[in-house]
Design a protein around this motif. Structure first.
Motif, PDB file in Angstrom:
ATOM      1  N   TYR A   5       0.826  -1.209   0.000  1.00 25.13           N
ATOM      2  CA  TYR A   5       0.000   0.000   0.000  1.00 25.13           C
ATOM      3  C   TYR A   5       0.865   1.266   0.000  1.00 25.13           C
ATOM      4  O   TYR A   5       0.513   2.266  -0.614  1.00 25.13           O
ATOM      5  CB  TYR A   5      -0.942   0.007   1.211  1.00 25.13           C
ATOM      6  N   GLY A   9       0.731   4.139  -2.798  1.00 22.78           N
ATOM      7  CA  GLY A   9       0.615   5.560  -2.496  1.00 22.78           C
ATOM      8  C   GLY A   9       1.745   6.352  -3.114  1.00 22.78           C
ATOM      9  O   GLY A   9       1.534   7.456  -3.661  1.00 22.78           O
ATOM     10  N   MET A  27      -6.101   6.386  -7.596  1.00 22.59           N
ATOM     11  CA  MET A  27      -6.019   5.603  -6.365  1.00 22.59           C
ATOM     12  C   MET A  27      -7.198   4.653  -6.182  1.00 22.59           C
ATOM     13  O   MET A  27      -7.011   3.497  -5.774  1.00 22.59           O
ATOM     14  CB  MET A  27      -5.920   6.541  -5.157  1.00 22.59           C
ATOM     15  N   THR A  44     -12.011   5.802   1.937  1.00 23.80           N
ATOM     16  CA  THR A  44     -10.604   5.961   2.304  1.00 23.80           C
ATOM     17  C   THR A  44      -9.898   6.933   1.362  1.00 23.80           C
ATOM     18  O   THR A  44      -9.108   7.786   1.795  1.00 23.80           O
ATOM     19  CB  THR A  44      -9.892   4.592   2.279  1.00 23.80           C
ATOM     20  N   ASP A  45     -10.202   6.834   0.063  1.00 21.81           N
ATOM     21  CA  ASP A  45      -9.548   7.708  -0.901  1.00 21.81           C
ATOM     22  C   ASP A  45      -9.960   9.168  -0.722  1.00 21.81           C
ATOM     23  O   ASP A  45      -9.164  10.078  -0.973  1.00 21.81           O
ATOM     24  CB  ASP A  45      -9.865   7.243  -2.325  1.00 21.81           C
ATOM     25  N   TYR A  48      -7.832  10.463   1.999  1.00 27.12           N
ATOM     26  CA  TYR A  48      -6.475  10.485   1.434  1.00 27.12           C
ATOM     27  C   TYR A  48      -6.279  11.743   0.587  1.00 27.12           C
ATOM     28  O   TYR A  48      -5.271  12.446   0.704  1.00 27.12           O
ATOM     29  CB  TYR A  48      -6.277   9.219   0.597  1.00 27.12           C
ATOM     30  N   THR A  52      -3.780  14.920   1.434  1.00 27.97           N
ATOM     31  CA  THR A  52      -2.706  15.108   0.459  1.00 27.97           C
ATOM     32  C   THR A  52      -2.743  16.502  -0.150  1.00 27.97           C
ATOM     33  O   THR A  52      -1.706  17.147  -0.341  1.00 27.97           O
ATOM     34  CB  THR A  52      -2.820  14.047  -0.653  1.00 27.97           C
ATOM     35  N   TRP A 211      -8.734   3.067   8.351  1.00 26.28           N
ATOM     36  CA  TRP A 211      -7.773   4.055   8.850  1.00 26.28           C
ATOM     37  C   TRP A 211      -6.332   3.587   8.714  1.00 26.28           C
ATOM     38  O   TRP A 211      -5.433   4.388   8.431  1.00 26.28           O
ATOM     39  CB  TRP A 211      -8.090   4.406  10.305  1.00 26.28           C
ATOM     40  N   LEU A 214      -5.396   4.027   5.136  1.00 27.76           N
ATOM     41  CA  LEU A 214      -5.177   5.448   4.875  1.00 27.76           C
ATOM     42  C   LEU A 214      -3.780   5.875   5.308  1.00 27.76           C
ATOM     43  O   LEU A 214      -3.078   6.592   4.575  1.00 27.76           O
ATOM     44  CB  LEU A 214      -6.238   6.270   5.612  1.00 27.76           C
ATOM     45  N   LEU A 217      -1.170   4.606   2.814  1.00 22.17           N
ATOM     46  CA  LEU A 217      -1.189   5.343   1.554  1.00 22.17           C
ATOM     47  C   LEU A 217      -0.498   6.700   1.698  1.00 22.17           C
ATOM     48  O   LEU A 217       0.264   7.125   0.822  1.00 22.17           O
ATOM     49  CB  LEU A 217      -2.628   5.534   1.082  1.00 22.17           C
ATOM     50  N   LEU A 218      -0.769   7.390   2.803  1.00 22.56           N
ATOM     51  CA  LEU A 218      -0.174   8.712   3.022  1.00 22.56           C
ATOM     52  C   LEU A 218       1.335   8.629   3.216  1.00 22.56           C
ATOM     53  O   LEU A 218       2.066   9.531   2.802  1.00 22.56           O
ATOM     54  CB  LEU A 218      -0.819   9.390   4.229  1.00 22.56           C
ATOM     55  N   SER A 221       2.389   8.501  -0.430  1.00 21.93           N
ATOM     56  CA  SER A 221       1.966   9.552  -1.363  1.00 21.93           C
ATOM     57  C   SER A 221       2.634  10.894  -1.114  1.00 21.93           C
ATOM     58  O   SER A 221       2.942  11.627  -2.058  1.00 21.93           O
ATOM     59  CB  SER A 221       0.441   9.736  -1.300  1.00 21.93           C
TER      60      SER A 221
END
Length: 257
Positions: A5, A9, A27, A44-45, A48, A52, A211, A214, A217-218, A221
């Motif tokens: 993941y 990201g 995403m 979730t996106d 995100y 972001t 969560w 998330l 991904l962060l 990203s």
């Protein structure tokens, strides 16, 4: 932490920074490919995207690239529409199968629209740039048209997490053809933050946010966007955009049919 993941990201963040294509259109299909159910992928996106793009707002505000009047018109339409859409989902409270089917079809349509926006962006700009100058003060009908665009984006983004980037920016280009491109892009990024945050929190209330996913991904990203942004212009835009458009169109067609 899940390395797969984080890498996803990182890759999406890099592409967004490099091309400006909205993160949701990339995403959400990636999360579906990982086997995340559509409702959780969208919820979730959305959060995100909200976290972001906060960094993008700071950068664009420092550069004076946000038209807060236009942003206000968009928000006046999109935020109430997002709240109403979330309310309908709460009241309706469809079963998981029905909700996933609805979101998958909406996702497919949004991806197809995004692919078309990417492909025809240059032609649309060429047409609109030749029109009479249009500023945020020049036509009495512009506030209403901009609010209506916001309503459309509010519903579309809440259901699919897609549209705030590519579709929203193209709509602003058509409404305000002679406002500088950087200012329109900055305005749409600033508009996307409250919209995706409110829609994302609404989905969180429905239990549609993972969560831990998330956070993973962060982790990828944020550095990905930083690196991609610094490489903007070094990779031919004409080579990247058709590939991205084709990928989004194929995923969209698969989701619709």
């Amino acid at each position: 932490m899940d390395l797969a993941y984080i890498i996803a990201g990182l890759a999406v963040g890099f592409i967004v920074g490099l091309t400006g294509v909205g993160g949701g259109s990339l995403m959400t299909p990636v999360l579906l490919w990982f086997g995340i159910n559509p409702a959780t992928a969208v919820g979730t996106d959305l959060l995100y995207a909200a976290f972001t793009k906060c960094g993008g707002v700071i950068v664009h505000q420092r550069a004076g690239n946000i038209d807060w009047k236009v942003n206000g018109w968009l928000t006046a339409g999109s935020v109430p529409a997002a709240l109403l859409t979330v309310l309908v989902l709460h009241v309706w409270h469809p079963d998981v199968t029905t909700l996933n089917a609805l979101i998958k079809h909406a996702l497919g349509i949004a991806l197809l629209l995004t692919a078309l926006a990417i492909v025809f962006k240059t032609r649309l700009l060429a047409l609109t740039r030749g029109k009479q100058a249009t500023s945020s003060d020049s036509k009495p009908s512009l506030p209403l048209k901009t609010v209506l665009v916001g309503v459309l984006l509010g519903v579309l983004v809440t259901l699919t997490s897609i549209g705030a980037g590519a579709i929203g920016t193209i709509a602003l280009f058509l409404l305000f053809p002679l406002i500088p491109t950087a200012r329109l892009v900055g305005t749409e990024i600033a508009h996307a933050v409250p919209l995706t945050l409110i829609a994302g929190l609404g989905h969180a209330g429905l239990g549609h946010v993972d969560w831990l996913l998330l956070a993973n991904l962060l982790c990828g990203s944020l550095p990905g966007i930083w690196v991609g942004s610094h490489l903007t212009g070094r990779v031919p835009d004409g080579a990247l955009r058709p590939v991205l458009a084709l990928m989004l169109a194929l995923v969209g067609l698969k989701l619709v049919w």
